[in-house]
Design a protein around this motif. Structure first.
Motif, PDB file in Angstrom:
ATOM      1  N   LEU A  84       0.861  -1.319  -0.006  1.00 18.67           N
ATOM      2  CA  LEU A  84      -0.048  -0.059   0.027  1.00 18.67           C
ATOM      3  C   LEU A  84       0.859   1.343   0.118  1.00 18.67           C
ATOM      4  O   LEU A  84       1.946   1.281   0.765  1.00 18.67           O
ATOM      5  N   ARG A  85       0.485   2.249  -0.788  1.00 28.38           N
ATOM      6  CA  ARG A  85       1.467   3.567  -0.663  1.00 28.38           C
ATOM      7  C   ARG A  85       0.354   4.846  -1.196  1.00 28.38           C
ATOM      8  O   ARG A  85      -0.842   4.486  -1.585  1.00 28.38           O
ATOM      9  N   PRO A  86       0.631   5.869  -0.805  1.00 26.79           N
ATOM     10  CA  PRO A  86      -0.101   7.028  -1.283  1.00 26.79           C
ATOM     11  C   PRO A  86      -0.398   7.173  -2.486  1.00 26.79           C
ATOM     12  O   PRO A  86       0.699   7.115  -3.365  1.00 26.79           O
ATOM     13  N   HIS A  87      -1.402   7.579  -2.960  1.00 27.41           N
ATOM     14  CA  HIS A  87      -1.777   7.778  -4.492  1.00 27.41           C
ATOM     15  C   HIS A  87      -2.857   9.031  -4.730  1.00 27.41           C
ATOM     16  O   HIS A  87      -3.446   9.318  -3.484  1.00 27.41           O
ATOM     17  N   TYR A  88      -2.849   9.780  -5.390  1.00 27.88           N
ATOM     18  CA  TYR A  88      -3.625  10.856  -5.673  1.00 27.88           C
ATOM     19  C   TYR A  88      -5.075  10.559  -6.064  1.00 27.88           C
ATOM     20  O   TYR A  88      -5.202   9.413  -6.918  1.00 27.88           O
ATOM     21  N   VAL A 166       5.089 -20.780  -3.116  1.00 27.21           N
ATOM     22  CA  VAL A 166       4.987 -19.247  -3.099  1.00 27.21           C
ATOM     23  C   VAL A 166       6.735 -19.064  -3.262  1.00 27.21           C
ATOM     24  O   VAL A 166       7.491 -19.504  -2.572  1.00 27.21           O
ATOM     25  N   PRO A 167       7.117 -17.621  -3.739  1.00 28.61           N
ATOM     26  CA  PRO A 167       8.185 -17.102  -3.634  1.00 28.61           C
ATOM     27  C   PRO A 167       8.747 -16.950  -2.180  1.00 28.61           C
ATOM     28  O   PRO A 167       8.125 -16.658  -1.173  1.00 28.61           O
ATOM     29  N   ASP A 168      10.112 -17.083  -1.941  1.00 24.04           N
ATOM     30  CA  ASP A 168      10.466 -16.692  -0.495  1.00 24.04           C
ATOM     31  C   ASP A 168      10.486 -15.393  -0.140  1.00 24.04           C
ATOM     32  O   ASP A 168      10.760 -15.029   1.100  1.00 24.04           O
ATOM     33  N   VAL A 169      10.371 -14.314  -1.066  1.00 24.13           N
ATOM     34  CA  VAL A 169      10.203 -13.057  -0.750  1.00 24.13           C
ATOM     35  C   VAL A 169       8.721 -12.445  -0.656  1.00 24.13           C
ATOM     36  O   VAL A 169       8.379 -11.344  -0.972  1.00 24.13           O
ATOM     37  N   ILE A 170       7.776 -13.345  -0.581  1.00 21.80           N
ATOM     38  CA  ILE A 170       6.476 -12.932  -0.457  1.00 21.80           C
ATOM     39  C   ILE A 170       6.187 -12.028   0.441  1.00 21.80           C
ATOM     40  O   ILE A 170       6.820 -11.969   1.745  1.00 21.80           O
ATOM     41  N   ASN A 171       5.274 -11.138   0.168  1.00 24.66           N
ATOM     42  CA  ASN A 171       4.814 -10.099   1.137  1.00 24.66           C
ATOM     43  C   ASN A 171       4.194 -10.865   2.415  1.00 24.66           C
ATOM     44  O   ASN A 171       3.489 -11.811   2.645  1.00 24.66           O
ATOM     45  N   PRO A 172       5.214 -10.521   3.701  1.00 25.74           N
ATOM     46  CA  PRO A 172       4.634 -11.301   4.806  1.00 25.74           C
ATOM     47  C   PRO A 172       3.328 -11.174   5.599  1.00 25.74           C
ATOM     48  O   PRO A 172       2.967 -12.036   6.061  1.00 25.74           O
ATOM     49  N   PHE A 173       2.702 -10.195   4.993  1.00 28.79           N
ATOM     50  CA  PHE A 173       1.253  -9.983   5.867  1.00 28.79           C
ATOM     51  C   PHE A 173       0.315 -10.910   4.684  1.00 28.79           C
ATOM     52  O   PHE A 173      -0.553 -11.656   5.308  1.00 28.79           O
ATOM     53  N   HIS A 174       0.827 -11.097   3.432  1.00 26.69           N
ATOM     54  CA  HIS A 174      -0.034 -11.913   2.723  1.00 26.69           C
ATOM     55  C   HIS A 174       0.187 -13.366   3.158  1.00 26.69           C
ATOM     56  O   HIS A 174      -0.647 -14.037   2.950  1.00 26.69           O
ATOM     57  N   LEU A 175       1.485 -13.715   3.476  1.00 31.38           N
ATOM     58  CA  LEU A 175       1.657 -14.904   3.803  1.00 31.38           C
ATOM     59  C   LEU A 175       0.987 -15.281   4.875  1.00 31.38           C
ATOM     60  O   LEU A 175       0.482 -16.430   5.142  1.00 31.38           O
ATOM     61  N   SER A 176       1.033 -14.373   6.081  1.00 32.87           N
ATOM     62  CA  SER A 176       0.456 -15.011   7.368  1.00 32.87           C
ATOM     63  C   SER A 176      -0.920 -15.145   7.157  1.00 32.87           C
ATOM     64  O   SER A 176      -1.678 -16.006   7.387  1.00 32.87           O
ATOM     65  N   THR A 177      -1.603 -14.603   6.199  1.00 30.12           N
ATOM     66  CA  THR A 177      -3.113 -14.436   5.759  1.00 30.12           C
ATOM     67  C   THR A 177      -3.220 -15.845   5.095  1.00 30.12           C
ATOM     68  O   THR A 177      -4.372 -16.551   5.406  1.00 30.12           O
ATOM     69  N   LEU A 178      -2.319 -16.048   4.214  1.00 28.77           N
ATOM     70  CA  LEU A 178      -2.470 -17.323   3.280  1.00 28.77           C
ATOM     71  C   LEU A 178      -2.402 -18.638   4.161  1.00 28.77           C
ATOM     72  O   LEU A 178      -3.321 -19.377   4.120  1.00 28.77           O
ATOM     73  N   LYS A 179      -1.545 -18.471   5.308  1.00 32.28           N
ATOM     74  CA  LYS A 179      -1.397 -19.790   6.336  1.00 32.28           C
ATOM     75  C   LYS A 179      -2.670 -19.716   7.105  1.00 32.28           C
ATOM     76  O   LYS A 179      -3.064 -20.886   7.345  1.00 32.28           O
ATOM     77  N   ALA A 180      -3.364 -18.669   7.292  1.00 33.14           N
ATOM     78  CA  ALA A 180      -4.530 -18.699   8.179  1.00 33.14           C
ATOM     79  C   ALA A 180      -5.655 -19.430   7.432  1.00 33.14           C
ATOM     80  O   ALA A 180      -6.526 -20.196   7.893  1.00 33.14           O
ATOM     81  N   THR A 225       6.044  -7.162  -3.719  1.00 33.57           N
ATOM     82  CA  THR A 225       5.719  -6.048  -3.109  1.00 33.57           C
ATOM     83  C   THR A 225       6.681  -5.584  -2.035  1.00 33.57           C
ATOM     84  O   THR A 225       6.968  -4.593  -1.394  1.00 33.57           O
ATOM     85  N   PHE A 226       7.514  -6.481  -1.451  1.00 32.53           N
ATOM     86  CA  PHE A 226       8.768  -6.149  -0.732  1.00 32.53           C
ATOM     87  C   PHE A 226      10.004  -6.188  -1.221  1.00 32.53           C
ATOM     88  O   PHE A 226      11.078  -6.022  -0.501  1.00 32.53           O
ATOM     89  N   THR A 227      10.125  -6.298  -2.536  1.00 34.07           N
ATOM     90  CA  THR A 227      11.230  -5.983  -3.077  1.00 34.07           C
ATOM     91  C   THR A 227      11.192  -4.915  -4.204  1.00 34.07           C
ATOM     92  O   THR A 227      12.301  -4.151  -4.627  1.00 34.07           O
ATOM     93  N   GLY A 228      10.031  -4.703  -4.857  1.00 35.80           N
ATOM     94  CA  GLY A 228       9.801  -3.876  -5.953  1.00 35.80           C
ATOM     95  C   GLY A 228      10.175  -4.366  -7.342  1.00 35.80           C
ATOM     96  O   GLY A 228       9.928  -3.908  -8.243  1.00 35.80           O
TER      97      GLY A 228
END
Length: 464
Positions: A84-88, A166-180, A225-228
């Motif tokens: 998530l980032r700021p957008h107009y 999944v890739p080892d650089v997966i967004n950690p917040f997405h990963l925690s939800t995926l595991k849930a 999302t965590f490396t760009g």
């Protein structure tokens, strides 16, 4: 005492309910709470709360302003991302979604009286399908993370193997939800590597992981999302997944699709993503919009969660009508046999995204994506001139990792004191990052002056 607006509040009904569940009093329902933590009613009523007298609106306004003045004030928009980032947000988007017809409308189960809402959601699906180059889009999921969780469950229902990669650089917040989502179903979440130099998927490691056992799906973030990093091996990952009889799931930043290949072109079976860049603000971490789409495949469409809005005609063919379709997938029809129990969704945010996409059109989205890419690449050059390295050399969009000569959190804290939120200290969230790594994020709201200010302050802090 019986309250007219509280159901079942009469003494007789309360006694009957307590008797049925085997409790002697309402207090028994709170027996797990230590008695010393409970406040007696007479003490509660005598607590010194508020100002001790009624306040005028002017007085309340001044008190609130003083409290708000205690918040940290940023000199420029935050350089924080991670999904998530700021957008107009164009004012017309806010104006339309705050209209009562949309703002107060709820899930359109009564299709015959919800034509306006249904049409708006149908337009969202159509616009999103064009952007993703996918065939069927739902409307909608809560966020990227919940869409990924549902996509994994879908894949297992279709393919049968209780394993997803999944890739080892997966967004950690997405990963925690995926595991849930997957853990209660006994589904294994396994990882494949990304190259430590480019940030792209390690296709040989992926082949090895798939060779060790069947998987129902291979997931790829595009960009990560965590490396760009925008993975230039995405098409090859798709082919490897399909060769192993696994579904290919792609998670996307929709704005990046203005210049990079969409999921449909990558031959994705399922696309998920975050719609927050499409006319939604940050709102302290939200408001979010989960994107989900599938290719034209009956087995996928029937397993897709969430609502799908269709266009039909009246019996005589003279009038068009919008309606929810394939409702036998849903819990209000099939109860526990439904593909998902998602009920309240992000429909209002989907409408906001539809308005936003309509305003920009294909040309506008392309120009916006180019503007974001130019800003992030200019920023990379600017911070490099101050001695910061970029540990990953692959193509990137909006976000990139920098390596500082000291723990990045220290720099982040010092810049925050200066009114600059300088990205994310990565090691605070993931184990694969060095403590000197930080994730900087950029969008169209950052001017050249903002970026130069960030780069110069980073350089000054390091030199001190």
């Amino acid at each position: 005492m019986s309250y007219p607006w509280i159901p079942n509040s009469s003494d007789n009904i309360i006694k009957e309910m307590l008797s049925t569940i085997g409790a002697k009093s309402v207090d028994d329902l709170y027996s797990d709470i230590p008695r010393e933590l409970l406040i007696e009613e007479n003490k509660w009523n005598s607590m010194p709360l508020g100002a001790g007298r009624p306040l005028s609106e002017v007085e309340v306004s001044r008190i609130i302003d003083k409290l708000l003045d205690r918040n940290a004030k940023l000199k420029v928009p935050p350089f924080a991302g991670g999904g998530l980032r700021p957008h107009y947000v164009p004012p017309v988007v806010k104006e339309i979604v705050t209209r009562g017809e949309f703002l107060t409308a709820y899930t359109p189960y009564q299709a015959e009286i919800s034509q306006g809402l249904l049409q708006a959601l149908f337009e969202y699906q159509s616009l999103m399908a064009d952007l993703l180059e996918m065939d069927v889009v739902n409307s909608s999921m809560y966020d990227w993370a919940s869409a990924l969780g549902e996509a994994a469950l879908m894949a297992v229902r279709v393919k049968g193997a209780k394993r997803v990669l999944v890739p080892d650089v997966i967004n950690p917040f997405h990963l925690s939800t995926l595991k849930a989502y997957t853990w209660p179903q006994g589904i294994e979440v396994d990882f494949y590597s990304t190259d430590k130099e480019t940030g792209y998927a390690d296709v040989e490691d992926l082949k090895t992981k798939l060779g060790k056992g069947r998987a129902s799906a291979v997931y790829l973030e595009f960009p990560y999302t965590f490396t760009g990093v925008v993975d230039m091996n995405a098409k090859e990952v798709s082919e490897i997944a399909h060769d192993s009889d696994a579904l290919f799931i792609v998670g996307v930043d929709p704005l990046a699709l203005g210049i990079y290949r969409p999921p449909g072109e990558l031959n994705a079976d399922i696309a998920v993503g975050e719609g927050q860049p499409l006319g939604l603000g940050l709102y302290a971490g939200g408001s979010t919009l989960g994107i989900m789409a599938v290719k034209w495949d009956g087995s996928l469409i029937k397993q897709m969660p969430g609502r799908i809005i269709g266009l039909t005609t009246s019996k005589d063919g003279n009038s068009r009508a919008f309606t929810m379709i394939l409702q036998t997938r849903e819990q209000h029809i099939r109860r526990s046999k439904a593909t998902s129990n998602i009920t309240t969704n992000a429909a209002l945010n989907a409408i906001a995204a539809a308005v936003y996409m309509s305003l920009l059109g294909p040309k506008g989205i392309k120009e916006l994506a180019e503007a974001i890419r130019y800003r992030s690449h200019y920023a990379a050059l600017a911070v490099s001139r101050h001695g910061f390295k970029l540990p990953l050399k692959g193509e990137f969009f909006a976000d990139f990792i920098i390596e500082a000569p000291e723990p990045y959190y220290n720099l982040w804290r010092l810049l925050l004191d200066e009114g600059i939120m300088a990205g994310i200290p990565l090691s605070s969230h993931v184990t694969w990052a060095k403590n000197s790594w930080g994730l900087l994020s950029f969008s169209e709201v950052h001017s050249k002056e903002d970026i130069d200010l960030l780069a110069n302050l980073l350089g000054e802090v390091v030199r001190k």
